[in-house]
Scaffold this active site. Structure first.
Site, PDB file in Angstrom:
ATOM      1  N   LYS A 185       3.879  -8.541 -43.528  1.00  0.00           N
ATOM      2  CA  LYS A 185       5.227  -8.027 -43.783  1.00  0.00           C
ATOM      3  C   LYS A 185       5.305  -6.879 -44.303  1.00  0.00           C
ATOM      4  CE  LYS A 185       8.488  -7.873 -46.148  1.00  0.00           C
ATOM      5  NZ  LYS A 185       9.426  -7.021 -46.570  1.00  0.00           N
ATOM      6  N   GLU A 258      -1.773  -6.129 -56.630  1.00  0.00           N
ATOM      7  CA  GLU A 258      -1.851  -4.656 -57.401  1.00  0.00           C
ATOM      8  C   GLU A 258      -0.521  -4.078 -57.416  1.00  0.00           C
ATOM      9  OE1 GLU A 258      -2.177  -0.354 -56.418  1.00  0.00           O
ATOM     10  OE2 GLU A 258      -4.035  -0.907 -55.505  1.00  0.00           O
ATOM     11  N   CYS A 292       0.649   4.426 -56.873  1.00  0.00           N
ATOM     12  CA  CYS A 292       0.518   3.418 -58.012  1.00  0.00           C
ATOM     13  C   CYS A 292      -0.429   4.061 -59.075  1.00  0.00           C
ATOM     14  CB  CYS A 292       0.120   2.323 -57.360  1.00  0.00           C
ATOM     15  SG  CYS A 292       1.157   1.168 -56.361  1.00  0.00           S
ATOM     16  N   GLU A 390       7.594   2.826 -65.460  1.00  0.00           N
ATOM     17  CA  GLU A 390       7.096   3.628 -64.364  1.00  0.00           C
ATOM     18  C   GLU A 390       8.161   4.505 -63.580  1.00  0.00           C
ATOM     19  OE1 GLU A 390       3.883   2.798 -60.626  1.00  0.00           O
ATOM     20  OE2 GLU A 390       5.432   1.197 -61.291  1.00  0.00           O
TER      21      GLU A 390
END
Length: 523
Positions: A185, A258, A292, A390
């Protein structure tokens, strides 16, 4: 650049064909897919429902045993053919990845390299990873113990928008080689890269139902895939990752996650300043910072801080921020309005609380709706959003330190622990510092590629940056169930032979245990 100037594989008709290939039971709500360079909707995809996902998983479950029954060598040959097709069709893959993500072409090309490298590695190692493994038995000679690895069944992969080629397929490849079926997905912002890769896998020889793509929103299609799968692989934000882990845990479904990062780069006093600045440029501004494992915190020793900062600012100002479907631009667009809003909010909050912008700091609507300048900040403090949250954009905060111990403390002062970098001319010193940084990967004299591209070694996060690992043996074996088969060739491990008194048996066993302690081969 106008959509009409793109190669045919990326034009509206080609994208429409890909969108119509997503299986649904009936007409579904359409989700628009936007081109970040222009803000124009390029096509729509169906919003798959939970019923659509269930049907895809059921097809995958029916197809999986036949795929698993094929010799490992046949599965590996298909993946190696896929490797070649990715290289052959790289231009179309790059065009589509750029079109739907807005990244610079050089950043998209990095994905081509990664997909091919991962395919090659696992295709050549799958047989080794699946080879039955002999282990030490309960008693030497008398017990033959072996470990077999079986596929878990159907693996659900939920991939993000920032690396639509890499993260749609590189986690799926070891799962397929292990004998699983896979349902992906992709993020609703970048579905077409996954659909193109699906077509290449099918062309390479992977059965249609063994690798499927369902499109839709994470809240419905993603949640349904977590519910239905036998293993879940998720890459994305920490907040969503917690929800995935909670849902998977309720079903006792294993998962790997992750998640986010607030990654540090540490520049020691003996570092080569020029190389460290180049590493910072790559580590902070690749994919417009939407990576990331990108750096958002730079810690530089006070003895070289001024020179480093001066060079960093000059190099950052010289970056080519622009749209373009050819090689040339250094930095591309952010993915969309939400990401631009986050970046602008973090920078504005920092400035309002005393931070300084040395370069950048502005959106560039003259280039496209979501472009933001590569930005270097100093004077960032803990009360600023930018310090701990972040940002996921082309923004970095630079700070000095006066001792290595302080640098390590600063690097570890985060809820996240995904990736880090240490710069020094002393390899032993670099490794010593690296081992003290609480991150799943640490690069010495490199931004992130050294660890990421070492696909024989595990990659993943500590703390709030995730669970589990991709790459290496660990990234393969997570898609398998370990089964121990032990054959007792004579006698019993825990019961006395017939006719032998229990007391005699107990004494003999005690003598055997003491003897085995002294024999290295049975420890």
């Amino acid at each position: 650049m106008a959509l009409s100037k793109l190669p045919a594989r990326a034009d509206s008709a080609a994208l429409s064909r890909l969108a119509s290939s997503v299986p649904t039971d009936e007409t579904r709500e359409e989700i628009p897919v936007e081109a970040p360079y222009s803000g124009i909707n390029i096509q729509t995809i169906p919003a798959s429902t939970s019923a659509d996902v269930s049907a895809a998983v059921e097809r995958a479950r029916e197809a999986q045993p036949a795929w698993a029954d094929r010799p490992v060598s046949e599965r590996a040959e298909a993946v190696l053919r896929f490797h070649d097709l990715v290289l052959d069709e790289r231009r179309e893959l790059l065009d589509v990845a750029q079109l739907e993500s807005g990244k610079a072409r050089i950043d998209a090309f990095e994905e081509i390299l990664d997909v091919a490298t991962t395919a090659r590695h696992y295709a050549h190692r799958a047989d080794e990873y699946l080879e039955p493994e002999r282990r030490k038995g309960a008693f030497p000679v008398l017990t033959d113990t072996r470990v077999y690895r079986h596929p878990v069944g159907v693996v659900g992969v939920i991939s993000p928008w920032n690396y639509p080629l890499t993260l749609s397929v590189t986690d799926a490849l070891p799962a397929l080689l292990a004998g699983n079926a896979v349902v992906v997905k992709p993020a609703e912002e970048t579905p077409f890269s996954a659909l193109l890769l699906r077509d290449l896998l099918r062309e390479a020889g992977v059965p249609n139902d063994s690798f499927q793509v369902v499109t839709g929103r994470g809240s419905e299609a993603g949640a349904a895939l977590v519910e239905e799968s036998d293993f879940v692989c998720f890459t994305g934000g920490t907040e969503t990752g917690r929800k995935v882990a909670e849902q998977a845990g309720a079903n006792l479904t294993d998962c790997s996650l992750e998640l986010g990062g607030k990654n540090p780069m540490v520049v020691l006093p003996d570092a080569d300043i020029g190389k460290a600045v180049s590493g910072a440029i790559q580590g902070c501004f690749t994919n417009a910072g939407q990576l990331c494992i990108a750096f958002e915190r730079l810690y530089v020793h006070e003895s070289i801080y001024d020179e480093f900062l001066d060079r960093l600012v000059r190099r950052t100002r010289g970056l080519d921020l622009s749209p373009g479907y050819d090689f040339g631009p250094d930095v591309g667009s952010l993915i969309g309005s939400d990401q631009l809003e986050t970046v602008e909010s973090h920078v504005e909050d920092a400035l309002s609380k005393g931070a300084d912008v040395l370069t950048g700091g502005r959106a560039r609507p003259d280039l496209g709706p979501y472009f933001f300048e590569p930005t270097v900040l100093t004077g960032v403090s803990d009360e600023m959003e930018l310090a701990r949250e972040e940002t996921f954009g082309p923004v970095v905060a630079v700070e000095s330190f006066d001792s290595v111990a302080d640098a390590i403390e600063l690097a570890n002062d985060s809820e996240y622990g995904l990736n880090a970098s240490v710069w020094t001319e002393d390899g032993d010193r670099g490794r010593k510092v690296a081992r003290q940084i609480e991150c799943g990967t640490v690069n010495i004299n490199d931004a992130y590629a050294a660890a990421w591209a070492s696909v024989d070694a595990p990659m993943g996060g500590m703390k709030d940056s995730g669970l589990g690992r991709r790459h290496g043996r660990e990234g393969f074996e997570k898609y398998t169930e370990a089964q121990t088969v032990a054959e007792q060739r004579a006698g019993s491990v825990t019961a006395p032979p017939e006719g032998v008194p229990d007391g005699w048996y107990a004494k003999a066993m005690l003598v055997s245990l003491r003897a085995m302690k002294r024999l290295p081969g049975v420890r």
